[in-house]
Design an enzyme around this catalytic site. Structure first.
Site, mmCIF file in Angstrom:
data_model
loop_
_atom_site.group_PDB
_atom_site.id
_atom_site.type_symbol
_atom_site.label_atom_id
_atom_site.label_comp_id
_atom_site.label_asym_id
_atom_site.label_seq_id
_atom_site.Cartn_x
_atom_site.Cartn_y
_atom_site.Cartn_z
ATOM 1 N N GLU A 285 0.823 -1.203 0.000
ATOM 2 C CA GLU A 285 0.000 0.000 0.000
ATOM 3 C C GLU A 285 0.868 1.268 0.000
ATOM 4 O O GLU A 285 0.437 2.328 -0.450
ATOM 5 C CB GLU A 285 -0.924 -0.012 1.232
ATOM 6 C CG GLU A 285 -2.323 0.480 0.936
ATOM 7 C CD GLU A 285 -3.294 0.215 2.063
ATOM 8 O OE1 GLU A 285 -4.323 -0.422 1.802
ATOM 9 O OE2 GLU A 285 -3.044 0.630 3.210
ATOM 10 N N HIS A 306 7.259 -26.974 -0.873
ATOM 11 C CA HIS A 306 6.603 -28.096 -1.557
ATOM 12 C C HIS A 306 5.475 -27.613 -2.460
ATOM 13 O O HIS A 306 4.654 -28.405 -2.909
ATOM 14 C CB HIS A 306 6.102 -29.103 -0.510
ATOM 15 C CG HIS A 306 7.235 -29.667 0.297
ATOM 16 N ND1 HIS A 306 7.784 -30.908 0.064
ATOM 17 C CD2 HIS A 306 7.960 -29.124 1.306
ATOM 18 C CE1 HIS A 306 8.776 -31.113 0.912
ATOM 19 N NE2 HIS A 306 8.905 -30.052 1.674
ATOM 20 N N LYS A 420 -14.133 0.678 -3.921
ATOM 21 C CA LYS A 420 -15.232 1.176 -3.077
ATOM 22 C C LYS A 420 -16.248 1.934 -3.927
ATOM 23 O O LYS A 420 -17.448 1.782 -3.748
ATOM 24 C CB LYS A 420 -14.680 2.116 -1.997
ATOM 25 C CG LYS A 420 -13.842 1.417 -0.947
ATOM 26 C CD LYS A 420 -13.471 2.400 0.146
ATOM 27 C CE LYS A 420 -12.405 1.827 1.053
ATOM 28 N NZ LYS A 420 -11.817 2.823 1.928
HETATM 29 O O1 PA5 Z 1 -3.349 1.633 5.821
HETATM 30 C C1 PA5 Z 1 -4.484 2.088 5.670
HETATM 31 O O2 PA5 Z 1 -4.727 3.273 5.797
HETATM 32 C C2 PA5 Z 1 -5.643 1.164 5.346
HETATM 33 O O3 PA5 Z 1 -5.249 -0.144 5.173
HETATM 34 C C3 PA5 Z 1 -6.671 1.227 6.464
HETATM 35 O O4 PA5 Z 1 -6.061 0.811 7.654
HETATM 36 C C4 PA5 Z 1 -7.882 0.340 6.173
HETATM 37 O O5 PA5 Z 1 -8.443 0.688 4.943
HETATM 38 C C5 PA5 Z 1 -8.926 0.484 7.267
HETATM 39 O O6 PA5 Z 1 -9.323 1.799 7.400
HETATM 40 P P1 PA5 Z 1 -10.112 2.314 8.663
HETATM 41 O O7 PA5 Z 1 -9.251 2.133 9.866
HETATM 42 O O8 PA5 Z 1 -10.364 3.764 8.378
HETATM 43 O O9 PA5 Z 1 -11.375 1.519 8.765
#
Ligand code: PA5
Length: 432
Positions: A285, A306, A420
């Site tokens: 990310e 394996h 989303k």
């Molecule tokens: O690293 C990030 O920002 C994302 O992976 C969020 O943690 C994830 O989308 C969850 O978001 P939230 O804590 O707002 O529900």
């Protein structure tokens, strides 16, 4: 505490390349610590010694103790950065069969809201009928669909089982100080809450209440974990060529420039499976944007030798491998002798299982390097709270450095919105 060995990686790039990348890594670290790069409003996590407050740690401990009292199961609701850090540390440090042990000192911590499987939620709710349960709901934005849906159902279950007033004592919310639906809901219902700092993004939030409260509930030695983090802070923020975070960022960028597009994180300890999942989110990310980024993949060895072993040994040569190694296991299991030696294993009598595992680790690295896969070796002394705290922080700093070296903003995630948008349109959000 974190040892990094680049011996089996350096031959895949020139010494000049590595020196050049180390200098770039050093500059990127300066950008990170001085807050002069992209995403600088999300650098709250960089100095844990500054943001971790004793008063908050005490509160976390108190709430964890309260939630452990006469409670069998605590369901932690969250997704992405609001789930993976706690899951990684709890899995790494807990007894593999904790939930089956006849006597348990701590509640079983289960997770929900990290996917939208109907069967998973149905089965979770069915199981919850038979146990005394509590819930920690975590969402920084307070608006993420997966955890919000899970919380709606689990909240109803807890309220119906214990009554609205007692339910409040069994629910804790961790969210933004002011924004988001979860903040509003928590305040209206009167839940206890913890705040996710504004300047710490989800995947860098493991050392905030997001990670620390579930860990404390599961019995993780949180003060020891924090000690490890703070010790590593001194090493990972020091602008020195021996800084392991600089070395790791430098070598993966040097190898990336040589066409190694995928990094596989390999462990020889199944308890580290979710550390790999956490690492995948952190690097995927943070780095994968604007058509740039090293693809983070993971394997659990020797299991996956394996299955995926063939591809790693022999497939396209765009891989680099990082082995995450634990120097010393906590337990000792010695191989016994057998009179008939029908299984042919008597040559190992008196050795322990870890000796065999370590020889598999050595042999695998040799084979993969021979097969054209550079190897980065990262070692922690033992799988305990101090080492795991240091390890996760080491990876976080290296990720910030590496992201800047790649030329991206490591602290945003614009790509996550695409699914989303489609999902909300298909769900016809806002039409009723
Ligand atoms: O690293 C990030 O920002 C994302 O992976 C969020 O943690 C994830 O989308 C969850 O978001 P939230 O804590 O707002 O529900």
């Amino acid at each position: 505490m974190i040892k990094i060995d680049l011996t089996a990686a350096l031959p895949f790039c020139s010494a000049a390349d590595f020196t050049n990348e180390s200098l770039r890594a050093s500059k990127a670290l300066k950008t990170l610590t001085e807050g002069t790069g992209a995403g600088s409003d999300f650098l709250g996590w960089v100095k844990p010694s500054k943001y971790l407050q004793i008063s908050e740690l005490t509160m976390i401990n108190e709430v964890a103790e309260e939630l452990s009292h006469n409670i069998d199961v605590v369901v932690v609701i969250g997704i992405g950065g609001s789930y993976l850090g706690a899951k990684a540390v709890i899995e790494a440090l807990s007894h593999s069969y904790h939930s089956l042990l006849p006597q348990r000192k701590h509640p079983i911590v289960l997770f929900a809201g990290h996917q939208m499987s109907q069967d998973y939620l149905w089965e979770l709710l069915e199981m919850m009928q038979h146990y005394s349960c509590a819930c920690v709901v975590i969402s920084k934005s307070g608006t993420t669909t997966e955890p919000a849906l899970a919380f709606r159902l689990i909240k109803k279950h807890i309220e119906e089982k214990y009554g609205a007033e007692l339910a409040k004592k069994r629910i804790v919310a961790i969210t933004d100080a002011t924004k988001g639906a979860l903040r509003g809901l928590a305040e209206q219902e009167g839940y206890r809450t913890f705040v996710i700092p504004n300047d710490i993004g989800g995947r860098f939030s493991v050392f905030t209440p997001v990670g620390l409260l579930p860990m404390a509930i599961a019995g993780v030695d949180v003060p020891m974990l924090i000690n490890g983090v703070i010790e590593q802070e001194g090493m990972s923020l020091c602008n020195d060529p021996d800084n392991p975070s600089i070395q790791y960022a430098a070598i993966r960028n040097a190898l990336h420039k040589k066409g190694k597009l995928i990094e596989i994180l390999a462990n020889f300890e199944p308890k580290l499976h979710y550390v790999t999942e956490w690492w995948k989110q952190l690097y995927g990310e943070s780095e994968g944007k604007e058509g740039i980024g090293i693809f983070p993949a993971g394997v659990d060895f020797t299991t996956d030798l394996h299955s995926m072993g063939q591809y790693i040994q022999d497939g396209p040569r765009f891989l680099m491998e990082t082995v995450l190694s634990v120097a010393k296991p906590k337990q000792n299991v010695v191989i016994n002798s057998q009179a008939d030696d029908l299984d042919g294993l008597n040559y190992l009598v008196g050795k322990n299982i870890d000796f065999c595992n370590k020889m598999a680790e050595k042999g695998t690295i040799m084979a993969h390097v021979d097969g054209g896969v550079p190897n980065i070796h990262i070692q922690i002394p033992v799988l305990d709270a101090r080492s795991i705290g240091a390890l996760l922080y080491f990876f976080e700093v290296a990720c910030g450095i590496s992201g800047y070296m790649l030329g991206v903003n490591p602290f945003d995630q614009p790509g996550v919105e695409a699914y989303k948008k489609n999902m909300f349109a298909l769900l016809r959000k806002g039409t009723s």
